[in-house]
Scaffold this motif. Structure first.
Motif, PDB file in Angstrom:
ATOM      1  N   PHE A   1      53.172  40.711  40.204  1.00 50.24           N
ATOM      2  CA  PHE A   1      52.455  40.805  38.783  1.00 50.24           C
ATOM      3  C   PHE A   1      53.285  39.632  37.834  1.00 50.24           C
ATOM      4  N   LEU A   2      54.523  39.438  37.836  1.00 49.87           N
ATOM      5  CA  LEU A   2      54.960  38.367  36.901  1.00 49.87           C
ATOM      6  C   LEU A   2      54.595  36.936  37.407  1.00 49.87           C
ATOM      7  N   ILE A   3      54.770  36.658  38.702  1.00 48.71           N
ATOM      8  CA  ILE A   3      54.532  35.395  39.273  1.00 48.71           C
ATOM      9  C   ILE A   3      53.174  34.901  39.161  1.00 48.71           C
ATOM     10  N   CYS A   4      52.399  35.815  39.181  1.00 51.25           N
ATOM     11  CA  CYS A   4      50.859  35.403  39.224  1.00 51.25           C
ATOM     12  C   CYS A   4      50.472  35.342  37.649  1.00 51.25           C
TER      13      CYS A   4
ATOM     14  N   LEU B   1      46.766  47.435  50.604  1.00 53.99           N
ATOM     15  CA  LEU B   1      46.029  46.415  50.333  1.00 53.99           C
ATOM     16  C   LEU B   1      45.471  46.572  48.862  1.00 53.99           C
ATOM     17  N   PRO B   2      44.530  47.647  48.201  1.00 53.44           N
ATOM     18  CA  PRO B   2      44.113  47.551  47.118  1.00 53.44           C
ATOM     19  C   PRO B   2      45.288  47.586  46.077  1.00 53.44           C
ATOM     20  N   LEU B   3      46.346  48.106  46.304  1.00 53.12           N
ATOM     21  CA  LEU B   3      47.580  48.117  45.419  1.00 53.12           C
ATOM     22  C   LEU B   3      48.061  46.783  45.221  1.00 53.12           C
ATOM     23  N   ILE B   4      48.267  45.826  46.231  1.00 50.73           N
ATOM     24  CA  ILE B   4      48.601  44.696  46.333  1.00 50.73           C
ATOM     25  C   ILE B   4      47.603  43.659  45.364  1.00 50.73           C
ATOM     26  N   ALA B   5      46.240  43.932  45.880  1.00 50.38           N
ATOM     27  CA  ALA B   5      45.283  43.205  45.040  1.00 50.38           C
ATOM     28  C   ALA B   5      45.230  43.692  43.454  1.00 50.38           C
ATOM     29  N   GLY B   6      45.771  44.905  43.172  1.00 52.07           N
ATOM     30  CA  GLY B   6      45.755  45.096  41.783  1.00 52.07           C
ATOM     31  C   GLY B   6      46.859  44.504  41.102  1.00 52.07           C
ATOM     32  N   ALA B   7      47.994  44.224  41.772  1.00 51.27           N
ATOM     33  CA  ALA B   7      49.180  43.690  41.038  1.00 51.27           C
ATOM     34  C   ALA B   7      48.690  42.205  40.868  1.00 51.27           C
ATOM     35  N   ILE B   8      47.942  41.506  41.936  1.00 46.29           N
ATOM     36  CA  ILE B   8      47.513  40.062  41.920  1.00 46.29           C
ATOM     37  C   ILE B   8      46.479  39.941  40.661  1.00 46.29           C
ATOM     38  N   VAL B   9      45.512  40.790  40.528  1.00 47.12           N
ATOM     39  CA  VAL B   9      44.594  40.564  39.550  1.00 47.12           C
ATOM     40  C   VAL B   9      45.132  40.670  38.276  1.00 47.12           C
ATOM     41  N   SER B  10      45.750  41.830  38.115  1.00 48.15           N
ATOM     42  CA  SER B  10      46.579  42.144  36.801  1.00 48.15           C
ATOM     43  C   SER B  10      47.244  40.857  36.343  1.00 48.15           C
ATOM     44  N   GLY B  11      48.093  40.309  37.207  1.00 51.01           N
ATOM     45  CA  GLY B  11      48.847  39.207  36.741  1.00 51.01           C
ATOM     46  C   GLY B  11      48.143  37.901  36.662  1.00 51.01           C
TER      47      GLY B  11
END
Length: 460
Positions: free
Chosen positions: A112-115, A147-157
């Motif tokens: 989340f932070l890096i994105c 996969l949905p959880l990782i995508a959620g962190a990426i999209v949020s960031g």
């Protein structure tokens, strides 16, 4: 003679359009394309009933599609870039180095932070998702995260970075629509963005415990070895990432930036893999890269990209924008907005209506630019009449306009993200915490508004 559209007709038409799309996707589990085609057919029948001409129909479709032409070209270029970054070794290199620094116990919070940082630096959520986002998808799955959880962190960031970046097109559009200087807008934007970011970071830090990553460390080491054997893993392969930041710093537009990056990555590919032919490069650009490492996990993760991978997204975007263009051409949107404006006699009502309208335009049209422009132009006069600082208008437009788009299955952002990351919008939606926390906070903070403040405006 063309018949005038009444407010009741406009509301009824919107309800029919929403029901058609909703029942098609949720009730019958049909692709979004089918639901939107059905909605377009309803609008065509309505235009015939109102005695509009076929030229009106064509003009509505053309005007609707026009704002999406640049994003469509970006989609095509990003599809090419993904495959070349995999083939050259850029994404595998990010994955290998990332395993060395990112521990499973804080993986999602770090993602989340890096994105967010990368998104703020390049000013593009699309670029963030399609570059380091792809690498994080592979790393997260290897660590045992869903996969949905990782995508959620990426999209949020990615959308955190997009909201606070002075290079962001949506942030600049929101500021311009409200006639506010971009830095004045961003200063006020932080009042809702920082609390939303903290809430998201706490959520993803807590959810990092769900990965049970320590149990997968031995498997990760094996996959790391496969990556090193199959791809060129070297710090040199991070140069395309650096080039992306340089282009952003020099304020080079997205299209030439991506073109430069594709060409540069192809040169690196040829240097480190001299046996690669022009035909192979062309095939990767067109159809995507197909990994053949012999490891099923890596072959699945790194077989993606290419122009054709974006065609499903492009077709859906064209239909969604056509629907939006017809809704505007029939004056349905204008009539409803004008009717609402007269009853918005308090600051809270006005800000809530602005946020809900931006969300509604996202749902109806699927285009984040129009979700900023339409309510901005409709309510700007009311903000001035009630002596509400226009920074509240620009902040609300940005919070509820740009961040909701990735949550709408037929929205431009959501379609792209789903295609790039390989996860359906409705699957990652519950975990894209930042995207719905931000507009919610924007509405809550409207209850504490102070009228009469002076803001730095500018003429556009």
């Amino acid at each position: 003679m063309e018949k005038e559209v009444t407010f009741k007709e406009a509301c009824s038409l919107l309800i029919m359009v929403l029901l058609t799309i909703g029942f098609s996707i949720i009730g019958f589990n049909l692709p979004a394309h089918v639901g939107i085609l059905g909605a377009i057919f309803i609008l065509v029948l309505f235009m015939i009933y109102k005695k509009m001409t076929w030229d009106d129909l064509h003009e509505g479709i053309i005007s609707g599609i026009k704002p999406g032409l640049i994003p469509i070209i970006l989609f095509i270029l990003i599809g090419s870039l993904i495959s070349i970054w995999i083939a050259s070794g850029t994404i595998p290199t990010i994955m290998v180095y990332g395993f060395s620094f990112l521990h499973p116990s804080f993986f999602l919070g770090a993602v989340f932070l890096i994105c967010g940082i990368v998104g703020a630096a390049v000013g593009s959520s699309f670029t963030t998702v399609s570059t380091i986002g792809i690498a994080f998808i592979g790393m997260g799955q290897m660590m045992g995260f869903s996969l949905p959880l990782i995508a959620g962190a990426i999209v949020s960031g990615a959308f955190l970075g997009n909201v606070v970046s002075p290079l962001s097109d949506t942030a600049n559009l929101a500021a311009a629509t409200a006639n506010i200087d971009i830095f004045t807008h961003l200063k006020n934007e932080l009042k809702t963005t920082l609390p939303a970011a903290v809430v998201s970071l706490l959520f993803f830090t807590f959810m990092s415990r769900s990965g049970n990553g320590n149990a997968h460390l031995s498997e990760i080491n094996v996959l790391n070895d496969v990556l090193k054997e199959s791809f060129a893993i070297t710090p040199i392969m991070l140069l395309p990432v650096i080039l992306l930041f340089v282009c952003a710093w020099k304020k080079i537009p997205a299209i030439p930036s991506l073109l430069f990056n594709i060409v540069f990555s192809l040169i690196l590919l040829k240097v480190y893999q001299p046996g690669t032919t022009i035909s192979e490069m062309g095939a990767w650009i067109q159809d995507g890269y197909v990994a053949a490492t012999g490891n099923e996990v890596i072959d699945t993760l790194l077989s993606r990209g290419g122009i054709q991978s974006m065609m499903w997204s492009v077709s859906l975007i064209l239909l969604a924008l056509s629907l939006g263009g017809l809704l505007i051409k029939t004056h349905v949107i204008d009539i409803i907005l004008k009717q609402m404006e007269s009853s918005l006699n308090t600051p809270v009502k006005l800000i809530v209506a602005t946020a809900l309208t931006a969300i509604g335009v996202n749902i109806l049209i699927g285009e984040q630019y129009l979700s900023i422009i339409l309510p901005g132009e409709a309510y700007k006069g009311s903000f001035k009449k009630q002596n509400i600082p226009l920074t509240y208008l620009s902040r609300t437009l940005c919070d509820a306009g740009s961040t909701i788009n990735p949550l709408v299955p037929w929205g431009v952002s959501a379609v792209f993200i789903s295609s790039a990351l390989g996860v359906a919008t409705l699957e990652y939606l519950p975990f894209a915490v930042f995207c719905y926390t931000l507009p919610l906070l924007s509405i809550i903070f409207s209850f504490f508004i102070k009228t009469g403040e002076k803001t730095k405006g500018r003429k556009i």
